[in-house]
Enzyme design. Sequence first.
Site, short mmCIF file in Angstrom:
data_model
loop_
_atom_site.label_atom_id
_atom_site.label_comp_id
_atom_site.label_asym_id
_atom_site.label_seq_id
_atom_site.Cartn_x
_atom_site.Cartn_y
_atom_site.Cartn_z
N HIS A 284 -92.92 -54.21 43.15
CA HIS A 284 -91.95 -55.51 43.08
C HIS A 284 -92.60 -56.44 44.53
O HIS A 284 -92.17 -57.53 44.51
CB HIS A 284 -90.61 -55.14 42.88
CG HIS A 284 -89.99 -56.55 42.41
ND1 HIS A 284 -90.52 -57.53 41.73
CD2 HIS A 284 -88.72 -56.68 41.97
CE1 HIS A 284 -89.69 -58.15 41.15
NE2 HIS A 284 -88.64 -57.61 41.32
N ARG A 285 -92.94 -55.91 45.32
CA ARG A 285 -93.54 -56.67 46.54
C ARG A 285 -94.74 -57.73 46.14
O ARG A 285 -94.85 -58.86 46.75
CB ARG A 285 -94.15 -55.85 47.66
CG ARG A 285 -93.15 -54.89 48.40
CD ARG A 285 -93.66 -54.02 49.42
NE ARG A 285 -94.55 -53.15 48.77
CZ ARG A 285 -95.20 -52.40 49.57
NH1 ARG A 285 -95.23 -52.35 50.85
NH2 ARG A 285 -96.14 -51.35 48.89
#
Length: 415
Positions: free
Chosen positions: A386-387
């Site tokens: 999700h980064r």
Amino acid sequence: MALEFKLPELGENIESGDVVNVLVAVGDMVTEGQSLLEIEAGKASMEIPSPATGAIVAVHVANGDSVGVGQLAFTIDSEGAAANPEPVAQAAVPDTASEAAEEAPPVAAPAPAPVPAPTPAPAPVAAAPVASSASKPVSAAPNVRRLARELGVDIHEVSPSGSTMRISLEDVKNFAKSTLESGGGRPRFHGATRVEKMSAIRKATMNHMAHCWATIPHVTQQDWADITHLNDLRAKFGKKAEAEGAKLTVTAILVKVVASALKVFPNFNCSIDPDASEIIYKDFYNIGIAVDTEKGLMVPVIRDADQKNMIELAKDLGGIAAKAREGKIGLDDLQGGTFTISNLGGIGGTFFTPIINSPEVAILGVGRAVEQDGKLMMPLSLSYDHRIIDGADGARFIRWIVDALEEPLLLALEG
């Protein structure tokens, strides 16, 4: 002249390995380049060659030992090549604490000499009973004891930090935190146990998976793919693949589909450098395939998947899977992946959360296809970092995969 042969460098960042097979014994004559030892480092196997011609005077390692780079392995009489030295007792070598790294370049080894029958693995060793500390009196308030119970901490193992010798809430919290940071240590059990040494593959898997889960914020999205039409096409063209020595499996088709999807969604084929705040996009498409073996999980890599047709991919898939299961996989076979597929459909189950194989940023999990309303539906689970990947991108990517499986023409139009 007696030559002390120490374990040479095995590859970048590899500090130790497990002895799978000692290929020679005291008194054996060896030639330069002949394999002396089979080592398992990380998830790969390699044979270590002799540096000289001579007679084996002493063997300092045994099957199952963990040996470090630079550790004494053999004593070789390089001058008495024609002599038959007196047998010398084998010296035991203590285990090293070094862990094998996940990735490193392979060490080339010459063709192996005839291998003697392997020594049977040692029987599991019963664990010594752990002395109970429950009888040790402790000074702690009821709320401190309650917190220890909630955290699963044995209050008797906590040392008080203050001068009053009374355990505080902070003492319990710090003890729990240090236990987690150290990997948990050996827990206490209240029943019979047995202890088995971890293999090099299991140690590598343990360390790498813990790192991936701890450093990557995972998100997993699931969807169903109708593969009824695809399965008909697979049956129709399967004989053509078999004629070329390949088996056209769903996994082989998925490799082609995923390689095409990665070109449409390049942020799924990248790595990130958080220290430099940079994104590293990769213009090559190497697909790792999770393979279940007797020794544990391995992820060999199919290189340049975007440049191969499905029959070529099926051949590659069959080849690397066989090497992994036969224990013949090399370090080079496990390096360079940009995306991983984990297909558990042959075992069963539907959705799950596959762990991203760092430094990759996404992985596709596949469950067993099931009949639903006359259609063959396959469950897909996409985990992503999700980064670098937002939820909307994750939804678009898995929908592209689903659409390509349901309508293979999409590969020709967009892939």
